[in-house]
Enzyme design. Structure first.
Site, short mmCIF file in Angstrom:
data_model
loop_
_atom_site.label_atom_id
_atom_site.label_comp_id
_atom_site.label_asym_id
_atom_site.label_seq_id
_atom_site.Cartn_x
_atom_site.Cartn_y
_atom_site.Cartn_z
N SER A 102 0.88 -1.29 -0.14
CA SER A 102 -0.13 0.05 0.03
C SER A 102 0.62 1.31 0.05
O SER A 102 1.37 1.53 -0.70
CB SER A 102 -1.09 0.18 1.00
OG SER A 102 -1.64 0.78 1.15
N ASP A 243 -0.80 1.32 -4.45
CA ASP A 243 -1.99 0.49 -4.24
C ASP A 243 -3.75 0.64 -5.06
O ASP A 243 -4.34 0.26 -5.44
CB ASP A 243 -2.20 -0.31 -3.83
CG ASP A 243 -2.97 -0.59 -2.63
OD1 ASP A 243 -3.33 0.80 -2.07
OD2 ASP A 243 -3.65 -1.28 -2.30
N ASP A 245 -5.52 2.09 -3.28
CA ASP A 245 -7.19 2.07 -2.70
C ASP A 245 -6.92 3.75 -1.23
O ASP A 245 -8.32 3.49 -0.99
CB ASP A 245 -7.30 1.04 -1.23
CG ASP A 245 -5.91 0.72 -0.33
OD1 ASP A 245 -5.17 1.87 -0.35
OD2 ASP A 245 -6.09 0.39 0.30
#
Length: 445
Positions: A102, A243, A245
């Site tokens: 992430s 990533d 998100d």
């Protein structure tokens, strides 16, 4: 097993080359996951990744483990985490796996799992995988081994899905946007989405080389985006993390617009259209300003534990549709099954297109209270959060703040850190209070 040994709040994560982010463990993890997840009958698992150089190594190890358990692996290449959630559903796969750490630096990596419904795995499923990890690895008969394949049109499928979450009657024509893709998984997705909806797009952070992911770019560091928005005289900027998100936005004056503000804008627009279902879920870290702003609109608000999986659980429990973390995880359950930076940004842009208001004007309806977060690295065996000096420092600050502020101490679920958050009406005092507690934590680590 009743406690998770390997899974944190967002999968398995750590430094590459150090346990558990090693080829040996990934082989075993793929096998264990395959044993638990082979329930639907498709016997196929999607594997996506961000742009870290270690992704090549880890996906090969996972594929070998899945094959040994008799499951097929379908590779997408670099893809945002929410794209894997979406594609797992559309391909009717057993599960989706994302290889990503992430927002962490390139030398970290991790594994996230999605169910066949595109949601994070339930605690009991993660516990079942951990139980399998304690067993000896076995291999199915040769004829039952899983095969590997590649999904060549994954990016195009996801681009069309994202565009489909933007109202068909609206357009981004006339908007000048700077996109910061953090040299991560959105680099070949986001520019196409926003351009094809009509925006004039300039990009930064779109040249991944395997080691520059999240390096002074992206949702965790918007300074470069703020600079480019002002230099380009853009209407706004949008930053994703490695990533995809998370999303953080920047208005035309260079002001940061965080996940709390983004969720507030989306909720208010849903209310304006008469489409709001219930209220908004935040976390223990959510700024009090959001709670007060929603209250003024008559919109209910509830706090979950920190972590988007817990936001999702509370949303499902209450039957609500909008949830967020101030770090930029924004969940819009009318559109997606998990946090999705591109889709969340599109909902804000839909509000801009529908109302004619700019991002700053939309954000001004919510006043953030000064909030300071101090991170203290934690590597010892003694829990500093149970230390009497730390608890005394926390109590002292809480008494000074009274009902006008909050103190939160917690362990990070993704890194070896103690997070110290202090919130209150006076910026200087909040900084001083946070440092006071952080020093107490350092002295007792």
């Amino acid at each position: 097993m009743t406690e998770r040994k390997y899974f944190g709040t967002d999968g398995v994560r750590g430094k590459v080359g150090e346990f558990p982010i090693t080829p040996e463990f990934m082989l075993k993890l793929g096998w264990a996951a395959g044993r638990v997840l082979s329930q639907q009958g498709t016997r196929k698992v999607l594997i996506g990744k961000d742009t870290r150089i270690s992704g090549y190594m880890l996906e090969s190890a996972l594929e070998s483990g899945l094959s040994a358990a008799g499951l097929e692996a379908a590779f997408t290449g670099p893809m945002p985490t929410p794209a894997i959630a979406y594609l797992t559903q559309t391909f009717r796969a057993e599960a989706g796996i994302v290889i990503s750490a992430s927002h962490n630096p390139h030398y970290d990596n991790g594994i996230k799992f999605f169910s066949s419904e595109g949601t994070k795995l339930a605690d009991e499923v993660e516990l079942a995988i951990e139980a399998e990890l304690e067993k000896t690895l076995t291999c199915v008969e040769s004829a039952e081994l899983g095969k590997a394949s590649r999904i060549n049109d994954a990016a195009g499928r996801y681009i069309e899905f994202c565009k489909g979450t933007f109202p068909s009657a609206l357009s981004l024509s006339g908007l000048k946007i700077v996109l910061d893709c953090a040299h991560g998984a959105t680099y070949h997705i986001a520019p196409s989405v926003f351009r094809e909806l009509g925006a004039e797009v300039t990009t930064i952070g779109c040249a991944p080389n395997g080691t520059n992911i999240n390096d002074e770019v992206g949702a965790t560091d918007v300074r470069a985006l703020q600079k480019h928005v002002l230099e380009q005289k853009a209407d706004l900027g949008i930053a994703f993390d490695g990533d995809g998100d998370r999303v953080i936005m920047v208005d035309h004056l260079g002001n940061k617009v965080d996940g709390d503000q983004i969720a507030y804008i989306i909720a208010r627009e849903s209310l304006r259209r008469g489409e709001l279902k219930g209220g908004v879920v935040g976390t223990l870290m959510t700024n009090m300003g959001m709670e007060l702003a929603l209250q003024s609109l008559g919109i209910p608000f509830a706090r979950a534990k920190v972590g988007d999986r817990y936001v999702m659980e509370l949303l499902q429990e209450k039957g609500w549709r909008i949830g967020a973390e101030n770090s930029g995880h924004v969940i819009v359950l009318d559109k997606v099954t998990t946090g999705d930076g591109i889709v969340a940004a599109l909902q804000v842009l839909a509000s801009i297109a529908a109302t004619g208001m700019d991002l700053k004007a939309l954000s001004d309806g919510m006043t953030l209270l000064p909030q300071v977060l101090e991170n203290v690295r934690f590597s010892g065996t003694v829990d500093p959060l149970q230390s009497e000096p730390v608890l005394a420092a926390k109590t002292n600050v809480e008494q000074k703040l009274g009902e006008q502020g909050r103190v939160l101490l917690r362990k990070s679920g993704t890194e070896p850190l103690i997070r110290v958050m202090v919130e209150g009406p006076d910026t200087d005092k909040v900084h001083a209070y946070a440092l006071e507690i952080a020093e107490a934590v350092k002295a007792n680590c």
